[in-house]
Design an enzyme around this catalytic site. Structure first.
Site, PDB file in Angstrom:
ATOM      1  N   TYR A  68      45.410  20.604  50.906  1.00 29.18           N
ATOM      2  CA  TYR A  68      46.218  21.719  51.228  1.00 29.18           C
ATOM      3  C   TYR A  68      45.966  23.003  50.274  1.00 29.18           C
ATOM      4  O   TYR A  68      46.347  23.507  51.777  1.00 29.18           O
ATOM      5  CB  TYR A  68      47.924  21.645  51.397  1.00 29.18           C
ATOM      6  CG  TYR A  68      48.513  20.169  52.318  1.00 29.18           C
ATOM      7  CD1 TYR A  68      47.333  20.007  54.020  1.00 29.18           C
ATOM      8  CD2 TYR A  68      48.299  18.877  52.417  1.00 29.18           C
ATOM      9  CE1 TYR A  68      47.805  18.350  54.557  1.00 29.18           C
ATOM     10  CE2 TYR A  68      47.654  17.549  52.372  1.00 29.18           C
ATOM     11  CZ  TYR A  68      47.856  17.669  53.684  1.00 29.18           C
ATOM     12  OH  TYR A  68      47.813  16.816  54.471  1.00 29.18           O
TER      13      TYR A  68
ATOM     14  N   ASP B 131      56.433  16.539  61.777  1.00 26.59           N
ATOM     15  CA  ASP B 131      55.136  17.296  61.448  1.00 26.59           C
ATOM     16  C   ASP B 131      54.763  17.380  61.886  1.00 26.59           C
ATOM     17  O   ASP B 131      52.549  17.852  61.493  1.00 26.59           O
ATOM     18  CB  ASP B 131      54.923  16.935  59.324  1.00 26.59           C
ATOM     19  CG  ASP B 131      54.987  15.205  59.596  1.00 26.59           C
ATOM     20  OD1 ASP B 131      54.948  14.929  60.536  1.00 26.59           O
ATOM     21  OD2 ASP B 131      55.323  14.879  58.546  1.00 26.59           O
TER      22      ASP B 131
ATOM     23  N   ASP C  64      43.964   9.494  48.046  1.00 21.00           N
ATOM     24  CA  ASP C  64      44.839  10.656  48.924  1.00 21.00           C
ATOM     25  C   ASP C  64      46.639  10.979  47.499  1.00 21.00           C
ATOM     26  O   ASP C  64      47.365   9.498  47.125  1.00 21.00           O
ATOM     27  CB  ASP C  64      45.481  10.574  49.668  1.00 21.00           C
ATOM     28  CG  ASP C  64      45.991  11.408  50.269  1.00 21.00           C
ATOM     29  OD1 ASP C  64      46.048  12.086  51.506  1.00 21.00           O
ATOM     30  OD2 ASP C  64      47.136  11.765  50.053  1.00 21.00           O
TER      31      ASP C  64
ATOM     32  N   HIS D  90      49.107  10.677  49.246  1.00 26.37           N
ATOM     33  CA  HIS D  90      50.514   9.724  49.759  1.00 26.37           C
ATOM     34  C   HIS D  90      50.104   8.425  49.942  1.00 26.37           C
ATOM     35  O   HIS D  90      48.857   8.389  49.942  1.00 26.37           O
ATOM     36  CB  HIS D  90      50.795  11.046  50.672  1.00 26.37           C
ATOM     37  CG  HIS D  90      51.347  11.971  51.377  1.00 26.37           C
ATOM     38  ND1 HIS D  90      50.212  13.393  50.790  1.00 26.37           N
ATOM     39  CD2 HIS D  90      52.176  12.235  50.331  1.00 26.37           C
ATOM     40  CE1 HIS D  90      50.865  14.129  50.311  1.00 26.37           C
ATOM     41  NE2 HIS D  90      52.672  14.234  50.288  1.00 26.37           N
TER      42      HIS D  90
ATOM     43  N   GLY E  79      53.312  12.277  59.949  1.00 29.88           N
ATOM     44  CA  GLY E  79      52.930  12.979  58.361  1.00 29.88           C
ATOM     45  C   GLY E  79      51.473  13.871  58.553  1.00 29.88           C
ATOM     46  O   GLY E  79      50.870  13.742  58.199  1.00 29.88           O
TER      47      GLY E  79
ATOM     48  N   ASP F  49      44.277  16.244  48.145  1.00 31.15           N
ATOM     49  CA  ASP F  49      45.891  16.948  47.348  1.00 31.15           C
ATOM     50  C   ASP F  49      46.663  16.212  46.166  1.00 31.15           C
ATOM     51  O   ASP F  49      47.409  15.995  46.091  1.00 31.15           O
ATOM     52  CB  ASP F  49      46.875  16.294  48.761  1.00 31.15           C
ATOM     53  CG  ASP F  49      47.021  15.285  49.659  1.00 31.15           C
ATOM     54  OD1 ASP F  49      46.189  14.312  49.289  1.00 31.15           O
ATOM     55  OD2 ASP F  49      47.640  14.523  50.501  1.00 31.15           O
TER      56      ASP F  49
ATOM     57  N   HIS G 112      48.131   8.485  57.776  1.00 31.10           N
ATOM     58  CA  HIS G 112      49.213   7.580  58.081  1.00 31.10           C
ATOM     59  C   HIS G 112      49.436   7.279  59.659  1.00 31.10           C
ATOM     60  O   HIS G 112      50.794   6.854  59.755  1.00 31.10           O
ATOM     61  CB  HIS G 112      50.584   9.374  57.816  1.00 31.10           C
ATOM     62  CG  HIS G 112      50.182   9.841  56.393  1.00 31.10           C
ATOM     63  ND1 HIS G 112      50.237   8.782  55.401  1.00 31.10           N
ATOM     64  CD2 HIS G 112      49.851  11.254  55.641  1.00 31.10           C
ATOM     65  CE1 HIS G 112      50.510   8.988  54.264  1.00 31.10           C
ATOM     66  NE2 HIS G 112      50.249  10.806  54.643  1.00 31.10           N
TER      67      HIS G 112
HETATM   68 ZN   LIG Z   1      48.031  13.631  51.706  1.00 31.80          ZN
END
Ligand SMILES: [Zn+2]
Length: 451
Positions: free
Chosen positions: A296, A91, A168, A170, A141, A257, A133
């Site tokens: 996003y 990504d 976040d 994630h 990421g 996110d 990340h």
């Molecule tokens: Zn995230």
């Protein structure tokens, strides 16, 4: 209560480079424009960001990675990574002027750290940062540089113990990995943790290793977690960790996110949940950096970070978004409010209480000491374990001492130079309310801690 001194990190280049990030094209200017149109910059100290130096980046990233980035100056939009580009997995496609992009983005968060070191700010904010990340040897990421680790390393010149909080959706794996062996940086991450959900790490058992055992805390949550769930676990865990660790400074990654409707998320939070958590952090009145991160659905990231900035400055915001160039994007309701989804929050109170109890018991195992060695030294010690021959080990040690001396020297020079630059450049900025140029003698306090 006295008002907080708030620094808002900004520069045209910072916005422009952040706008180029493939995962969030155009987001940075959208966020900055909403903050501006609400008039929030009147109540903050705008501080112009300066790019990070090579030495700044080296305090975490490998030279191999950084030197590779320098080669990527002119990349076609349809560039397909080959075997030479193994740093760019999945990504993270390379983009043009990669090294400038990375130094500029890292510079934003390092500038925020400098504001705390100099005492200019109680709270310093860089919504262009938060790339949690990125790893030492490569991008991951959507993250090309770990500006968070670089900012924390800068903070540690004055603040021995730093608490990192990651909101976040994630897991903040890059930051946790960097401090896996550390007792001086406590990482606390709340995130969705389900099979197949990126990055897959951050389970309740994941608490750090060896000397850093107990200094990482993860709260894995199930899909659809709401404001109520996050508030509940935050209000139970944050005070326990805070009183055990007693940080000197706090860094919060406010990735947007976890908001409802995020295309890469799967949680169902609103801006209210983030505000309630952040308020607990601000109430501690510790030097604090706030960073962006994921997010996003760009309009929602702008809604969140504008709302959080207003929380910090104490401003009341009109729910109706003021008209500006990007106003049509906020339709159909043109409101600052983010509505939750109708999806069920699958986190039961029993599940949450069970994990809260595990975290409490993990914290009780922690002893009081902490490791104050520079990160680069710890990383090289860690690397040493993987080198086979003795000569390699000696080489690492020799280089280590030399490298650390060089780093200390260049850090001092670079820092003083950058601060004076920071002052000069701010007076030329487009915002009238600028701070006095930081005086070099003021820096002495900071450097006592390095020696
Ligand atoms: Zn995230």
């Amino acid at each position: 209560m006295n008002k907080l001194k708030v620094c808002y990190i900004w520069d045209e280049n910072l916005i422009q480079h952040c706008d180029r990030l493939p995962a969030v094209v155009g987001r940075a200017s959208m966020v900055h424009n909403l903050i501006t149109v609400y008039g929030l910059l009147k109540n903050v100290q705008v501080v112009r960001s300066s790019p990070a130096t090579y030495n700044d980046l080296k305090s975490f990233h490998s030279e191999l990675y950084l030197d590779h980035l320098k080669k990527l100056t002119d990349v076609d939009d349809d560039y397909i990574p080959d075997s030479q580009d193994e740093e760019y997995v999945y990504d993270c496609p390379p983009v043009s002027d990669m090294y400038q992009l990375v130094t500029t983005i890292a510079g934003g968060s390092i500038t925020a750290a400098k504001c705390l070191l100099l005492g200019i700010a109680d709270v310093a904010i860089n919504w262009c940062g938060g790339w949690h990340h990125a790893q030492r040897f490569g991008a991951e990421g959507f993250c090309y540089v770990n500006d968070i680790v670089l900012a924390i390393e800068k903070l540690r010149q004055k603040f021995p113990k730093v608490l990192y909080i990651d909101l976040d959706v994630h897991h903040g794996n890059g930051v946790q990995d960097a401090y896996n062996l550390s007792k001086s940086v406590f990482t606390l991450s709340f995130h969705k943790h389900e099979p197949g959900f990126y990055p897959g790490t951050g389970s309740i058992e994941d608490t750090g290793s060896l000397s850093g055992k107990g200094y990482s805390c993860n709260f894995p949550l199930k899909s659809g977690y709401s404001d109520t769930t996050l508030q509940y676990v935050f209000e139970k865990t944050f005070p326990m960790i805070y009183s055990k660790f007693l940080p000197d400074a706090i860094v919060v990654q406010c990735g947007a996110d976890a908001l409802a409707h995020d295309p890469h998320g799967g949680a169902s939070m609103t801006t209210d949940g983030y505000c309630k958590c952040l308020k607990h952090v601000l109430d501690k009145r510790k030097p604090t950096i706030l960073l962006g991160g994921g997010g996003y659905k760009h309009t929602n990231a702008a809604r969140l970070w504008t709302t959080l900035l207003a929380l910090v400055t104490g401003d009341e915001l009109d729910e109706n978004i003021p008209e500006h160039d990007q106003w049509p994007s906020y339709g159909p309701d043109y409101s600052l409010v983010v509505e939750p989804t109708l999806a069920k929050d699958t986190n039961s109170k029993e599940y949450l209480d069970k994990y809260i109890a595990i975290i409490e018991s993990n914290l009780n195992c922690i002893k009081g000491e902490f490791n104050n060695e520079p990160l680069i030294k710890r990383q090289k010690m860690e690397d040493k374990k993987y080198f086979s021959s003795e000569s390699d080990t000696t080489k690492v040690n020799t280089n280590d001492t030399k490298h650390n001396e060089e780093m200390k020297r260049s850090e001092k020079d670079g820092f003083a130079e950058n601060c004076s630059l920071l002052g000069q450049r701010m007076f030329r900025g487009s915002y009238s309310k600028c701070i006095e140029t930081p005086q070099l003698e003021d820096l002495k306090d900071v450097y006592e801690f390095v020696d």
